[in-house]
Scaffold this motif. Sequence first.
Motif, PDB file in Angstrom:
ATOM      1  N   ILE A 101      50.539  30.561  38.920  1.00 46.42           N
ATOM      2  CA  ILE A 101      51.517  31.635  38.693  1.00 46.42           C
ATOM      3  C   ILE A 101      51.203  32.824  39.584  1.00 46.42           C
ATOM      4  N   GLY A 102      49.914  33.174  39.706  1.00 47.41           N
ATOM      5  CA  GLY A 102      49.527  34.268  40.583  1.00 47.41           C
ATOM      6  C   GLY A 102      49.876  33.993  42.034  1.00 47.41           C
ATOM      7  N   LYS A 103      49.705  32.753  42.473  1.00 48.17           N
ATOM      8  CA  LYS A 103      49.995  32.394  43.864  1.00 48.17           C
ATOM      9  C   LYS A 103      51.488  32.314  44.136  1.00 48.17           C
ATOM     10  N   LEU A 104      52.240  31.749  43.205  1.00 49.37           N
ATOM     11  CA  LEU A 104      53.676  31.566  43.402  1.00 49.37           C
ATOM     12  C   LEU A 104      54.468  32.854  43.242  1.00 49.37           C
ATOM     13  N   HIS A 105      53.908  33.809  42.500  1.00 48.32           N
ATOM     14  CA  HIS A 105      54.609  35.083  42.274  1.00 48.32           C
ATOM     15  C   HIS A 105      53.768  36.235  42.817  1.00 48.32           C
ATOM     16  N   LEU A 106      53.298  36.051  44.036  1.00 48.04           N
ATOM     17  CA  LEU A 106      52.353  36.983  44.653  1.00 48.04           C
ATOM     18  C   LEU A 106      52.954  38.370  44.845  1.00 48.04           C
ATOM     19  N   LYS A 124      39.821  43.561  37.299  1.00 42.04           N
ATOM     20  CA  LYS A 124      38.678  43.322  36.416  1.00 42.04           C
ATOM     21  C   LYS A 124      39.137  43.293  34.961  1.00 42.04           C
ATOM     22  N   PHE A 125      40.031  44.224  34.605  1.00 35.77           N
ATOM     23  CA  PHE A 125      40.564  44.281  33.246  1.00 35.77           C
ATOM     24  C   PHE A 125      41.368  43.013  32.938  1.00 35.77           C
ATOM     25  N   GLU A 126      42.159  42.581  33.906  1.00 30.25           N
ATOM     26  CA  GLU A 126      42.938  41.356  33.746  1.00 30.25           C
ATOM     27  C   GLU A 126      42.014  40.154  33.526  1.00 30.25           C
ATOM     28  N   GLY A 127      40.893  40.136  34.245  1.00 29.41           N
ATOM     29  CA  GLY A 127      39.921  39.060  34.091  1.00 29.41           C
ATOM     30  C   GLY A 127      39.353  39.019  32.687  1.00 29.41           C
ATOM     31  N   TYR A 128      39.060  40.194  32.126  1.00 29.68           N
ATOM     32  CA  TYR A 128      38.547  40.257  30.750  1.00 29.68           C
ATOM     33  C   TYR A 128      39.573  39.716  29.757  1.00 29.68           C
ATOM     34  N   ILE A 129      40.852  40.116  29.954  1.00 28.28           N
ATOM     35  CA  ILE A 129      41.917  39.661  29.048  1.00 28.28           C
ATOM     36  C   ILE A 129      42.058  38.146  29.115  1.00 28.28           C
ATOM     37  N   PHE A 130      42.079  37.633  30.344  1.00 30.83           N
ATOM     38  CA  PHE A 130      42.273  36.189  30.505  1.00 30.83           C
ATOM     39  C   PHE A 130      41.089  35.410  29.939  1.00 30.83           C
ATOM     40  N   THR A 131      39.882  35.900  30.145  1.00 33.11           N
ATOM     41  CA  THR A 131      38.689  35.237  29.603  1.00 33.11           C
ATOM     42  C   THR A 131      38.733  35.199  28.078  1.00 33.11           C
ATOM     43  N   ALA A 132      39.163  36.319  27.479  1.00 37.80           N
ATOM     44  CA  ALA A 132      39.276  36.374  26.017  1.00 37.80           C
ATOM     45  C   ALA A 132      40.318  35.376  25.511  1.00 37.80           C
ATOM     46  N   LEU A 133      41.443  35.274  26.243  1.00 33.71           N
ATOM     47  CA  LEU A 133      42.489  34.327  25.845  1.00 33.71           C
ATOM     48  C   LEU A 133      42.016  32.885  25.992  1.00 33.71           C
ATOM     49  N   CYS A 134      41.287  32.607  27.070  1.00 31.64           N
ATOM     50  CA  CYS A 134      40.742  31.253  27.266  1.00 31.64           C
ATOM     51  C   CYS A 134      39.805  30.880  26.118  1.00 31.64           C
ATOM     52  N   SER A 135      38.941  31.824  25.738  1.00 37.92           N
ATOM     53  CA  SER A 135      37.987  31.569  24.659  1.00 37.92           C
ATOM     54  C   SER A 135      38.709  31.344  23.336  1.00 37.92           C
ATOM     55  N   ARG A 144      52.435  44.238  39.295  1.00 35.79           N
ATOM     56  CA  ARG A 144      53.225  44.782  38.188  1.00 35.79           C
ATOM     57  C   ARG A 144      53.377  43.811  37.020  1.00 35.79           C
ATOM     58  N   THR A 145      52.712  42.694  37.070  1.00 35.11           N
ATOM     59  CA  THR A 145      53.037  41.656  36.093  1.00 35.11           C
ATOM     60  C   THR A 145      51.810  41.043  35.425  1.00 35.11           C
ATOM     61  N   THR A 146      50.777  41.807  35.233  1.00 35.15           N
ATOM     62  CA  THR A 146      49.546  41.253  34.659  1.00 35.15           C
ATOM     63  C   THR A 146      49.803  40.560  33.321  1.00 35.15           C
ATOM     64  N   SER A 147      50.395  41.278  32.390  1.00 39.62           N
ATOM     65  CA  SER A 147      50.604  40.713  31.057  1.00 39.62           C
ATOM     66  C   SER A 147      51.543  39.521  31.102  1.00 39.62           C
ATOM     67  N   ARG A 148      52.550  39.579  31.971  1.00 37.11           N
ATOM     68  CA  ARG A 148      53.519  38.482  32.063  1.00 37.11           C
ATOM     69  C   ARG A 148      52.885  37.226  32.650  1.00 37.11           C
ATOM     70  N   ARG A 149      52.027  37.399  33.638  1.00 34.84           N
ATOM     71  CA  ARG A 149      51.370  36.238  34.243  1.00 34.84           C
ATOM     72  C   ARG A 149      50.398  35.585  33.268  1.00 34.84           C
ATOM     73  N   VAL A 150      49.640  36.394  32.575  1.00 38.54           N
ATOM     74  CA  VAL A 150      48.670  35.863  31.608  1.00 38.54           C
ATOM     75  C   VAL A 150      49.386  35.151  30.466  1.00 38.54           C
ATOM     76  N   LEU A 151      50.423  35.776  29.924  1.00 42.23           N
ATOM     77  CA  LEU A 151      51.153  35.167  28.809  1.00 42.23           C
ATOM     78  C   LEU A 151      51.899  33.916  29.260  1.00 42.23           C
ATOM     79  N   SER A 152      52.422  33.947  30.473  1.00 44.60           N
ATOM     80  CA  SER A 152      53.123  32.777  30.996  1.00 44.60           C
ATOM     81  C   SER A 152      52.178  31.587  31.116  1.00 44.60           C
ATOM     82  N   ALA A 153      50.959  31.831  31.619  1.00 41.97           N
ATOM     83  CA  ALA A 153      49.966  30.752  31.736  1.00 41.97           C
ATOM     84  C   ALA A 153      49.582  30.219  30.353  1.00 41.97           C
TER      85      ALA A 153
END
Length: 474
Positions: free
Chosen positions: A113-118, A3-14, A123-132
Motif C-alpha cells: 500500500i505504501g509503494k502503490l500509493h506513494l 517513527k510514530f507510524e512504525g510504533y502504531i503498526f508494530t502495536a497493531l501487528c502484535s 497524508r495517509t498514515t492512518s488510512r494506510r495502516v488501517l487498510s493493511a
Amino acid sequence: MEKFEGYIFTALCSTNFFVSCLLFSRVTREQREPYMDEIFHVPQAQKYCHGRFNEWDPMVTTLPGLYLISVGVIKPLVWLADLTGRVVCSTAMLRFVNLLFNCGNLYLLYLLIGKLHLREKTRTTSRRVLSALSLSTFPVLYFFNFLYYTDAGSTFFILFAYLMTLYGCHKASAFLGMCSVLFRQTNIIWVAFCAGTLVAAKMDEAWRVEHTKKRDEKSPPSQVPLSFSGAKKIILFTIEFLTSASHVKAVLLVAWPYAVVGVAFLAFMVLNDGIVVGDRTSHEACFNFPQLFYFFSFTLFFSAPVSLCYHRALRFLQALKKQPLFFLSVTAVSLLLVWKFTFVHRYLLADNRHFPFYVWKNLYQRHELVRFLLVPAYVFAGWNFLDSFKSRSLFWSLAFLVCLLAATVPQKLLEFRYFIVPYLMYRLHMPLPSLPRLILEFLLYMAVNAATIYIFIAKAFRWPDSTAAQRFMW
C-alpha cells in the motif's frame, strides 16, 4: 512521523497476532483432528517431517511448497525446544505455520500500500495502516489461517513477489514467484502478471509516444473510449507492439527472470502431462465464463464499503444513457456465456459443508431463469470493478484483466478461495479510501469473520452415515 507510524503498526501487528492466537487456540480445541483437505495435507507434511520425502499421497493435487516450508520452520524449533513425541509436526503445530504467514501478509500488504500509493504517503498514515489491517483480515483468507491449507502461504509469496517487482528486484521476484507455484500451480498466472506489469509499462510508453507524434491530446494514454472503436484501436496497437523486434527485445532485457520461470513451468507441464499432480478427476479445466461474473459479484460485496457511492451509481446510469448499444451488446454476450458456458462441479451440488453450496442451492437453483436474471447485476458489478481502475494505466489494466480471466474462467468449481489473490490485487490498486470507508470495510470483515468462525466452531453437525463432526466453512 515515520517513527510514530512504525510504533502504531508494530502495536497493531502484535494485537493482530495475539487475537489470532486466541482464535487459533479455540478452533484447534474444537477441531483437533485434520478436517476437510487437511486429511491429505497433514499426513503428507508429517511424512516430510520424518524425512520420507519419496512418499507422496496421490490425492494431493498441489506441489510440496507448504510441506517444505513447514519442515523448515518446525524442525529448528523442535531442536531448540528439545521437543519430542506426538507434538512434533502435530496438526496444531502445522496449522500454526499459517499464523506466521498471516503476520507476514499483514506486513507485505502494508508495504505494498505504501509503494502503490506513494504520492499520498505524507497524508495517509492512518488510512494506510488501517487498510493493511483490514485486508489482512479479509474473511476468506483470514479463515484459512487457522487450518492447514495452502492459501496463507500461497498469498504470502505472491504478495512478496509483486512487492519485489514494484521495487525493480526482478530476479528476487521471479524466485519468490517460483516459490508461490510450489504452493499452488495456478500461481504461475500471477508470476505472469508481475512480468505483465513490465510489458504494460513499455506499452504505455510506446502508446504515449505514438499519440504525442499524432498530437492527439483528446485521448490520453491511460484512457480509451469504452466502445468498439476503442477496443479495435487497442487490439491493433497491441499486435503492432508484440510483433516489433525492438519492443520485444526491450521487454525481455527486463523480464527475462520471469521468462525463465515460465519456461521451467512449461517443462514441468510437459513432464507431468498437465498442471495437476495427483488426483486429476476433480480438477478438470473448462471454459466456465460465468466464474468471472461470480468473481465480480463477490468483489462488489466485499468492496462495497470502499467502492460503492451515490456518484458512482450516477456515473453508471449516465454511461448507460450515453452508450446504450455498447451495454446492450455486453448484456447479450453475457447472457450467451451464461447460457452456453455454465458448468456445475459435482462438489458444488454434493458437499453441504461449504458456503458456496448454499449460495448455489438457495439462489441459482431456485429457478432455471435466475442465472439469466442476474446478468444485469453482473454487468453493474463488472462496470464497478473496471471503474475502480480509472487511475491505472490502460495496459496495466488489460494485463490484470487477462490474468483475472486466466485465474477464474478455467475453474469448474465455484470456490471462493480461488478469488483471494485477484481480490487483494484489485483492492490494493484502488485509490486509497477515506478513513470512514475503511472503518466500514474493517467492520464488515470483522462481522463476517466472527460469523464464519462462530458457525465453524458452534454449528457442527453429522451426516447420517458418519459419526465424525462436520463443520461449515468457506
